[in-house]
Motif scaffolding. Sequence first.
Motif, PDB file in Angstrom:
ATOM      1  N   UNK A  24      45.138  51.539  49.287  1.00  0.00           N
ATOM      2  CA  UNK A  24      43.930  51.013  48.673  1.00  0.00           C
ATOM      3  C   UNK A  24      42.973  50.572  49.770  1.00  0.00           C
ATOM      4  N   UNK A  25      41.926  51.330  49.969  1.00  0.00           N
ATOM      5  CA  UNK A  25      40.941  50.973  50.969  1.00  0.00           C
ATOM      6  C   UNK A  25      40.071  49.817  50.524  1.00  0.00           C
ATOM      7  N   UNK A  26      39.794  49.756  49.220  1.00  0.00           N
ATOM      8  CA  UNK A  26      38.976  48.687  48.667  1.00  0.00           C
ATOM      9  C   UNK A  26      39.816  47.866  47.706  1.00  0.00           C
ATOM     10  N   UNK A  27      39.399  46.624  47.513  1.00  0.00           N
ATOM     11  CA  UNK A  27      40.094  45.793  46.550  1.00  0.00           C
ATOM     12  C   UNK A  27      39.653  46.179  45.148  1.00  0.00           C
ATOM     13  N   UNK A  28      40.558  46.047  44.211  1.00  0.00           N
ATOM     14  CA  UNK A  28      40.273  46.408  42.829  1.00  0.00           C
ATOM     15  C   UNK A  28      40.244  45.147  41.971  1.00  0.00           C
ATOM     16  N   UNK A  29      39.201  44.388  42.120  1.00  0.00           N
ATOM     17  CA  UNK A  29      39.033  43.166  41.350  1.00  0.00           C
ATOM     18  C   UNK A  29      38.309  43.486  40.045  1.00  0.00           C
ATOM     19  N   UNK A  30      38.571  42.678  39.031  1.00  0.00           N
ATOM     20  CA  UNK A  30      37.894  42.847  37.749  1.00  0.00           C
ATOM     21  C   UNK A  30      36.480  42.295  37.788  1.00  0.00           C
ATOM     22  N   UNK A  31      36.295  41.212  38.506  1.00  0.00           N
ATOM     23  CA  UNK A  31      34.996  40.528  38.539  1.00  0.00           C
ATOM     24  C   UNK A  31      34.221  40.929  39.785  1.00  0.00           C
ATOM     25  N   UNK A  45      37.162  33.002  22.927  1.00  0.00           N
ATOM     26  CA  UNK A  45      38.297  33.400  22.101  1.00  0.00           C
ATOM     27  C   UNK A  45      39.597  33.365  22.900  1.00  0.00           C
ATOM     28  N   UNK A  46      39.541  33.864  24.133  1.00  0.00           N
ATOM     29  CA  UNK A  46      40.759  33.972  24.951  1.00  0.00           C
ATOM     30  C   UNK A  46      40.387  33.806  26.415  1.00  0.00           C
ATOM     31  N   UNK A  47      41.300  33.181  27.173  1.00  0.00           N
ATOM     32  CA  UNK A  47      41.115  32.997  28.617  1.00  0.00           C
ATOM     33  C   UNK A  47      42.287  33.656  29.330  1.00  0.00           C
ATOM     34  N   UNK A  48      41.996  34.472  30.318  1.00  0.00           N
ATOM     35  CA  UNK A  48      43.032  35.132  31.121  1.00  0.00           C
ATOM     36  C   UNK A  48      42.776  34.788  32.583  1.00  0.00           C
ATOM     37  N   UNK A  49      43.824  34.282  33.247  1.00  0.00           N
ATOM     38  CA  UNK A  49      43.725  33.932  34.668  1.00  0.00           C
ATOM     39  C   UNK A  49      44.503  34.963  35.469  1.00  0.00           C
ATOM     40  N   UNK A  50      43.821  35.614  36.393  1.00  0.00           N
ATOM     41  CA  UNK A  50      44.456  36.594  37.270  1.00  0.00           C
ATOM     42  C   UNK A  50      44.580  35.952  38.653  1.00  0.00           C
ATOM     43  N   UNK A  51      45.816  35.652  39.088  1.00  0.00           N
ATOM     44  CA  UNK A  51      45.983  35.021  40.404  1.00  0.00           C
ATOM     45  C   UNK A  51      45.701  36.000  41.544  1.00  0.00           C
ATOM     46  N   UNK A  52      45.685  35.478  42.736  1.00  0.00           N
ATOM     47  CA  UNK A  52      45.497  36.302  43.936  1.00  0.00           C
ATOM     48  C   UNK A  52      46.638  37.311  44.006  1.00  0.00           C
ATOM     49  N   UNK A  53      46.306  38.555  44.317  1.00  0.00           N
ATOM     50  CA  UNK A  53      47.310  39.612  44.385  1.00  0.00           C
ATOM     51  C   UNK A  53      46.952  40.580  45.503  1.00  0.00           C
ATOM     52  N   UNK A  54      47.843  41.517  45.826  1.00  0.00           N
ATOM     53  CA  UNK A  54      47.510  42.501  46.858  1.00  0.00           C
ATOM     54  C   UNK A  54      46.307  43.375  46.481  1.00  0.00           C
ATOM     55  N   UNK A  55      46.080  43.566  45.181  1.00  0.00           N
ATOM     56  CA  UNK A  55      44.955  44.407  44.778  1.00  0.00           C
ATOM     57  C   UNK A  55      43.635  43.649  44.714  1.00  0.00           C
ATOM     58  N   UNK A  56      43.685  42.309  44.636  1.00  0.00           N
ATOM     59  CA  UNK A  56      42.461  41.501  44.615  1.00  0.00           C
ATOM     60  C   UNK A  56      42.737  40.202  45.360  1.00  0.00           C
ATOM     61  N   UNK A  57      41.922  39.903  46.341  1.00  0.00           N
ATOM     62  CA  UNK A  57      42.177  38.789  47.240  1.00  0.00           C
ATOM     63  C   UNK A  57      41.689  37.429  46.773  1.00  0.00           C
ATOM     64  N   UNK A  58      41.248  37.295  45.513  1.00  0.00           N
ATOM     65  CA  UNK A  58      40.815  35.979  45.056  1.00  0.00           C
ATOM     66  C   UNK A  58      41.175  35.769  43.582  1.00  0.00           C
ATOM     67  N   UNK A  59      41.181  34.510  43.165  1.00  0.00           N
ATOM     68  CA  UNK A  59      41.488  34.121  41.799  1.00  0.00           C
ATOM     69  C   UNK A  59      40.373  34.584  40.869  1.00  0.00           C
ATOM     70  N   UNK A  60      40.749  35.131  39.716  1.00  0.00           N
ATOM     71  CA  UNK A  60      39.773  35.567  38.737  1.00  0.00           C
ATOM     72  C   UNK A  60      40.088  34.941  37.386  1.00  0.00           C
ATOM     73  N   UNK A  61      39.059  34.410  36.731  1.00  0.00           N
ATOM     74  CA  UNK A  61      39.198  33.835  35.400  1.00  0.00           C
ATOM     75  C   UNK A  61      38.272  34.620  34.484  1.00  0.00           C
ATOM     76  N   UNK A  62      38.868  35.305  33.500  1.00  0.00           N
ATOM     77  CA  UNK A  62      38.104  36.158  32.593  1.00  0.00           C
ATOM     78  C   UNK A  62      38.229  35.589  31.183  1.00  0.00           C
ATOM     79  N   UNK A  63      37.093  35.365  30.529  1.00  0.00           N
ATOM     80  CA  UNK A  63      37.104  34.889  29.149  1.00  0.00           C
ATOM     81  C   UNK A  63      36.625  36.010  28.235  1.00  0.00           C
ATOM     82  N   UNK A  64      37.297  36.129  27.097  1.00  0.00           N
ATOM     83  CA  UNK A  64      36.865  37.047  26.051  1.00  0.00           C
ATOM     84  C   UNK A  64      36.112  36.218  25.030  1.00  0.00           C
ATOM     85  N   UNK A  65      34.932  36.677  24.662  1.00  0.00           N
ATOM     86  CA  UNK A  65      34.084  35.939  23.745  1.00  0.00           C
ATOM     87  C   UNK A  65      34.299  36.403  22.309  1.00  0.00           C
ATOM     88  N   UNK A  66      34.078  35.501  21.361  1.00  0.00           N
ATOM     89  CA  UNK A  66      34.246  35.804  19.943  1.00  0.00           C
ATOM     90  C   UNK A  66      33.158  36.759  19.475  1.00  0.00           C
TER      91      UNK A  66
END
Length: 97
Positions: A24-31, A45-66
């Motif tokens: 992986x040359x680039x990081x694959x972060x959602x945000x 509606x829902x909160x998902x926390x994605x911790x630091x991982x090899x594919x993304x170097x920072x914490x991500x918090x994604x909320x799904x809206x109603x």
Amino acid sequence: MKTVAAFFVFVFLTIVAVQGQPRFGRQRCLCRGAGVKMVQPMFIEKVVIHPVSPSCGHLEVVVTLKNRRGQRCLNPESLFTKHIIEKIAKKSAQSNM
């Protein structure tokens, strides 16, 4: 005969070069970017926390809206997001008891 030997040398060097490259040359972060600082709590509606991982170097918090309003990335450094993370941690700690 020389062309066959040259071909095998070329294939061998190609295999060595490909194996030495990172997958992986680039990081694959959602945000992309820092994210928004706040979202109206009544729309979450829902909160998902994605911790630091090899594919993304920072914490991500994604909320799904109603009401199919999509998803938003929250800035993990904002006070609003830190408060949400604390609430989730308390809730999971209480359910584990």
